[in-house]
Design an enzyme around this catalytic site. Structure first.
Site, PDB file in Angstrom:
ATOM      1  N   ASN A   1      79.448  32.887  25.439  1.00  0.00           N
ATOM      2  CA  ASN A   1      79.837  33.078  24.040  1.00  0.00           C
ATOM      3  C   ASN A   1      79.784  31.703  23.373  1.00  0.00           C
ATOM      4  OD1 ASN A   1      81.126  33.537  21.626  1.00  0.00           O
ATOM      5  ND2 ASN A   1      83.134  33.998  22.528  1.00  0.00           N
TER       6      ASN A   1
ATOM      7  N   LYS B   1      80.150  30.977  20.359  1.00  0.00           N
ATOM      8  CA  LYS B   1      81.052  30.888  19.203  1.00  0.00           C
ATOM      9  C   LYS B   1      80.307  30.247  18.017  1.00  0.00           C
ATOM     10  CE  LYS B   1      84.895  30.886  22.372  1.00  0.00           C
ATOM     11  NZ  LYS B   1      86.266  30.517  22.685  1.00  0.00           N
TER      12      LYS B   1
ATOM     13  N   HIS C   1      87.108  39.882  20.222  1.00  0.00           N
ATOM     14  CA  HIS C   1      87.427  38.565  20.776  1.00  0.00           C
ATOM     15  C   HIS C   1      88.742  38.065  20.176  1.00  0.00           C
ATOM     16  CE1 HIS C   1      87.294  34.284  21.601  1.00  0.00           C
ATOM     17  NE2 HIS C   1      86.572  34.623  22.650  1.00  0.00           N
TER      18      HIS C   1
ATOM     19  N   GLU D   1      89.640  35.325  19.012  1.00  0.00           N
ATOM     20  CA  GLU D   1      89.539  34.554  17.753  1.00  0.00           C
ATOM     21  C   GLU D   1      89.358  35.496  16.568  1.00  0.00           C
ATOM     22  OE1 GLU D   1      86.554  31.947  19.325  1.00  0.00           O
ATOM     23  OE2 GLU D   1      88.099  31.192  20.678  1.00  0.00           O
TER      24      GLU D   1
ATOM     25  N   GLU E   1      90.623  38.420  28.644  1.00  0.00           N
ATOM     26  CA  GLU E   1      90.691  37.017  28.237  1.00  0.00           C
ATOM     27  C   GLU E   1      92.111  36.684  27.788  1.00  0.00           C
ATOM     28  OE1 GLU E   1      86.546  35.410  27.178  1.00  0.00           O
ATOM     29  OE2 GLU E   1      87.456  36.191  25.361  1.00  0.00           O
TER      30      GLU E   1
ATOM     31  N   GLY F   1      89.782  28.137  25.792  1.00  0.00           N
ATOM     32  CA  GLY F   1      89.524  26.838  25.185  1.00  0.00           C
ATOM     33  C   GLY F   1      90.638  25.828  25.411  1.00  0.00           C
TER      34      GLY F   1
ATOM     35  N   SER G   1      88.492  29.488  29.967  1.00  0.00           N
ATOM     36  CA  SER G   1      88.290  28.222  30.669  1.00  0.00           C
ATOM     37  C   SER G   1      87.600  28.382  32.027  1.00  0.00           C
ATOM     38  CB  SER G   1      89.616  27.471  30.825  1.00  0.00           C
ATOM     39  OG  SER G   1      90.141  27.139  29.538  1.00  0.00           O
TER      40      SER G   1
HETATM   41  P1  PGA Z   1      86.477  29.243  26.943  1.00  0.00           P
HETATM   42  O1  PGA Z   1      86.276  30.516  25.984  1.00  0.00           O
HETATM   43  O2  PGA Z   1      85.593  29.456  28.146  1.00  0.00           O
HETATM   44  O3  PGA Z   1      86.051  28.066  26.121  1.00  0.00           O
HETATM   45  O4  PGA Z   1      87.908  29.214  27.323  1.00  0.00           O
HETATM   46  C1  PGA Z   1      86.144  31.817  26.503  1.00  0.00           C
HETATM   47  C2  PGA Z   1      85.960  32.810  25.386  1.00  0.00           C
HETATM   48  O5  PGA Z   1      86.579  32.635  24.316  1.00  0.00           O
HETATM   49  O6  PGA Z   1      85.204  33.789  25.497  1.00  0.00           O
END
Ligand code: PGA
Length: 257
Positions: free
Chosen positions: A9, A11, A96, A98, A168, A174, A214
């Site tokens: 992803n 983003k 997601h 976000e 998640e 992140g 992560s």
């Molecule tokens: P990250 O994000 O690997 O940077 O923690 C995962 C995601 O939001 O799908």
């Protein structure tokens, strides 16, 4: 046996040029003939066709990070599922964290998108996961139940060939904090049992549940070794070929075991 899916992803990251270089590096790594694991990249909308053209013919698929639930028409700024399939896009990430927490999408919004994307024949990666405060107050399973119930309302069992779930935990996205393999496995097992109770044992057994939060080369193998972890949804580490490729390789190695 469930085939691993490793999805990147991106983003709201990359430029046209850096995304193209990343896609090229991945496409040359993943064979087009019977790849052991399914690999997917989800670039930002403006780069989807560029990236799609680069990975076409390789074992890397491409997907979108969002879509809208209406047919093409007067919806300024939105992207229709018809447009995604028109450019050969086969998957879409929905729900997601976000989008839930920054863009304030509700389970009802997500459900409309899930149903529209399924109708369009897209593979849906439905993300669910709890906030840190919810985990600390023992609400994890209640949150997962609400998000699964809301996101999948009215979705028939027949659609599950197109559905992937991504667990998640929001506190691990992140942040550099990763769920321990035991925490991930416990949540995945809960989700699998949820699918069994709400749909059937066959659907629960066949549906892939990805872990996201992560994921990095040094924790990928341990997370992917958990019985109910069927792949990874990777954010930060999917932006660098030298980090994403070892995650794919961890999945390839485990599939060969
Ligand atoms: P990250 O994000 O690997 O940077 O923690 C995962 C995601 O939001 O799908």
């Amino acid at each position: 046996m469930r085939r691993f899916l490793v999805a990147g992803n991106w983003k709201m990251n990359t430029t046209k040029e850096s995304g193209a270089q990343l896609a090229q590096a991945l496409a040359s790594e993943v064979p087009s003939e019977n790849p052991a694991v399914e690999v997917l990249v989800c670039p930002p909308f403006p780069y989807l066709t560029t990236i799609g053209d680069i990975v076409t013919g390789s074992g890397v698929g491409y997907g979108a990070q969002n879509c809208y639930h209406e047919a093409p028409g007067a919806f300024t700024g939105e992207t229709a599922t018809e447009m995604l399939t028109d450019i050969g896009c086969r998957s879409v990430i929905l729900g997601h964290s976000e989008r839930r927490h920054v863009l304030k999408e509700t389970d009802a919004d997500i459900n409309l998108k899930v149903k529209k994307a399924l109708e369009a024949g897209l593979q849906v990666i439905l993300c669910v996961g709890e906030l840190q405060s919810e985990r600390e107050s023992d609400q994890t399973e209640a949150v997962l139940n609400t998000q699964m119930t809301g996101g999948l309302a009215g979705v028939d069992g027949a659609a599950f060939g197109q559905i992937v779930i991504a667990y998640e935990p929001v506190w691990a996205i992140g942040t550099g904090l990763t769920a321990s393999p035991e925490q991930a496995e416990a949540a995945h097992l809960y989700l699998r049992n949820w699918l069994k109770d709400q749909y059937s044992a066959e659907i629960a057994d066949a549906t892939r549940i990805l872990y996201g939060g992560s994921v990095k080369p040094d924790n990928a193998k341990e997370l992917l070794s958990q019985e109910n972890v069927d792949g990874a949804l990777v954010g930060g580490a999917s932006l660098k070929a030298e980090l994403f490729i070892p995650i794919i390789q961890a999945a390839v190695e485990l599939s060969a075991e």
